[in-house]
Design a protein around this motif. Structure first.
Motif, PDB file in Angstrom:
ATOM      1  N   PHE A 125       0.942  -1.317   0.104  1.00 16.60           N
ATOM      2  CA  PHE A 125       0.028  -0.021   0.060  1.00 16.60           C
ATOM      3  C   PHE A 125       1.008   1.167  -0.098  1.00 16.60           C
ATOM      4  O   PHE A 125       1.682   1.416   0.919  1.00 16.60           O
ATOM      5  N   ALA A 127       0.284   5.344  -0.556  1.00 15.15           N
ATOM      6  CA  ALA A 127      -0.413   6.519  -0.640  1.00 15.15           C
ATOM      7  C   ALA A 127       0.046   7.797  -0.289  1.00 15.15           C
ATOM      8  O   ALA A 127       0.313   7.956   0.736  1.00 15.15           O
ATOM      9  N   LYS A 148      -0.768  -3.450  -3.963  1.00 15.25           N
ATOM     10  CA  LYS A 148      -2.092  -3.590  -4.199  1.00 15.25           C
ATOM     11  C   LYS A 148      -2.574  -2.064  -4.523  1.00 15.25           C
ATOM     12  O   LYS A 148      -3.462  -1.965  -5.483  1.00 15.25           O
ATOM     13  N   THR A 149      -2.311  -1.162  -3.621  1.00 17.38           N
ATOM     14  CA  THR A 149      -2.732   0.084  -4.267  1.00 17.38           C
ATOM     15  C   THR A 149      -1.912   1.108  -4.107  1.00 17.38           C
ATOM     16  O   THR A 149      -0.678   1.315  -3.565  1.00 17.38           O
ATOM     17  N   ASP A 151      -1.543   5.251  -4.737  1.00 17.56           N
ATOM     18  CA  ASP A 151      -2.368   6.332  -4.698  1.00 17.56           C
ATOM     19  C   ASP A 151      -1.185   7.712  -4.889  1.00 17.56           C
ATOM     20  O   ASP A 151      -0.946   8.007  -3.748  1.00 17.56           O
ATOM     21  N   SER A 172      -4.825  -3.481  -7.367  1.00 19.52           N
ATOM     22  CA  SER A 172      -6.183  -3.480  -7.365  1.00 19.52           C
ATOM     23  C   SER A 172      -6.485  -1.800  -7.525  1.00 19.52           C
ATOM     24  O   SER A 172      -7.846  -1.801  -8.115  1.00 19.52           O
ATOM     25  N   ASN A 173      -5.998  -0.997  -7.062  1.00 21.48           N
ATOM     26  CA  ASN A 173      -6.128   0.341  -7.182  1.00 21.48           C
ATOM     27  C   ASN A 173      -5.082   1.313  -7.758  1.00 21.48           C
ATOM     28  O   ASN A 173      -3.971   1.285  -6.907  1.00 21.48           O
TER      29      ASN A 173
END
Length: 395
Positions: A125, A127, A148-149, A151, A172-173
């Motif tokens: 992750f 972000a 997975k993410t 941002d 995923s994102n």
């Protein structure tokens, strides 16, 4: 005497053992020190008050450990409206080998995203949104095979989206909206990718039919410079529940089958589509926005089930279906914008009582308006199109 000496040695060993268990490995300790030196609290923030390196770093705000290693780093006060951090991200961030999560709250983080972050192979992750990151997205992020993410939205990133990011197998994102990215959209290989948000960039080129995986549920490409047809692309995306392709330069027809998807919001405004919109089945989408395109053909009655329907500024022709009028008068349609088309009529009584909760705009079509209703300011003051335009469009 010997017993007393042995006792103190055992006590020291015991204390040393407890000390080792409560302190992270030296590499992580030094990495946290470097990160702290490169960042500061913005006025009003006291996030770093707990970062006292004479104590256990695993008790610092935003630092989470598993054993003697840092596994998560959430920098800044996560409460909405709280002041963020300023400074730059130190390359030492890559020394946190067990890191699985990195986030930084909105603030004034500047500079580029360090390439060394790819050394944290366990990162899942990442972000860092609403800051001032600049430079290009490191291609080395493709080495984070478990990511997975990602941002990095609302920054000042430039350059293209690295193909290596598209090759991430677990992604995923992907949220990269509101940057200055250019180039084309890469091919995405992840079969678990559910969200792509790339709006408000400078992306160009044609979208390959195989670029986007069928697993997508959310797709926003608005406010770019993308071109070419999208019919083959959309036909593969049968799990979409949000689609926004507005303000691009797409061409071609929109396949009617896309309206059979469980889409909750559809926005395709200000493009250069050509073709007819003919949904195959009853539409149950709350909001459909196809405004500011070059769609043509007659309106399908199947669109009358939409609660908020924006079809203005296109090239639709023919009569407005009776089902539109029925549902409008029954308050089932709250917004029906049909202005700036080439429509020739609508079967509605001049004495019809349009519900206060509903809005109808018919201005600038090839008809004498049967009813006078309030329209958006952008609709202009002209009630009907000049006859020459209507005749010319009819061929």
């Amino acid at each position: 005497m010997r017993f007393a000496t042995l006792f103190w040695v055992l006590m020291l060993l015991l204390r040393f053992g407890l000390f080792v268990e409560s302190i992270i490995v030296p590499v992580d300790f030094l990495a946290l020190q470097a990160i702290r030196k490169s960042l500061d609290d913005l006025p009003g923030s006291n996030f770093f008050d707990s970062w006292d390196f004479t104590s256990d770093p695993c008790n610092f705000a935003g630092v989470y450990c598993d054993g003697d290693k840092v596994t998560a780093l959430n920098l800044g006060d996560p409460r909405a409206g709280s002041p963020g951090l300023s400074g730059r991200i130190d390359p030492a961030i890559g020394k946190l080998s067990a890191l699985t999560e990195l986030s930084i709250v909105p603030g004034r983080i500047m500079g580029s995203l360090p390439h060394t972050i790819s050394q944290s192979k366990n990162l899942r992750f990442l972000a860092i949104s609403r800051n001032f990151l600049s430079g290009e997205i490191p291609a080395s992020l493709g080495e984070l095979r478990g990511l997975k993410t990602l941002d990095l939205s609302y920054n000042q990133l430039t350059g293209s989206i690295p193909p290596s990011v598209g090759s991430l197998p677990e992604l995923s994102n992907l949220i990269l909206c509101h940057n200055h990215l250019n180039g084309s959209i890469p091919q995405f290989l992840s079969q678990t990718l559910t969200r792509i948000d790339l709006k408000r960039n400078n992306l160009t080129g044609v979208i390959s039919p195989t670029s986007l995986p069928p697993s997508l549920q959310y797709l926003s490409l608005a406010w770019n410079h993308l071109t070419g047809p999208v019919n083959r692309v959309l036909l593969r995306l049968n799990q979409l529940n949000y689609l926004d392709l507005s303000l691009n330069r797409f061409t071609g027809a929109i396949p009617g089958q896309i309206f059979t998807f469980p889409i909750t919001n559809l926005q395709l405004q200000r493009n250069f589509f050509y073709g007819v919109i003919q949904p195959a089945n009853q539409v149950t989408i709350p909001t459909v926005d196809l405004s500011y395109n070059r769609f043509s053909g007659e309106l399908s009655p199947l669109l009358s089930n939409v609660q908020n329907l924006y079809l203005n500024n296109n090239r639709f022709t023919g009569q407005v279906p009776v089902s539109f009028v029925d549902r409008l008068l029954a308050s089932n349609i709250q917004t029906l914008y049909l202005q700036h088309n080439f429509l020739t009529g609508i079967q509605i009584s001049p004495a019809a009582d349009i519900p206060v909760s509903s809005s109808l705009c018919l201005q600038y079509n090839c008809m004498v308006l049967p009813v006078q209703t309030p329209c958006p300011v952008k609709a202009g003051l002209q009630k009907t199109r000049p006859t020459t335009q209507c005749n010319e469009w009819r061929g």
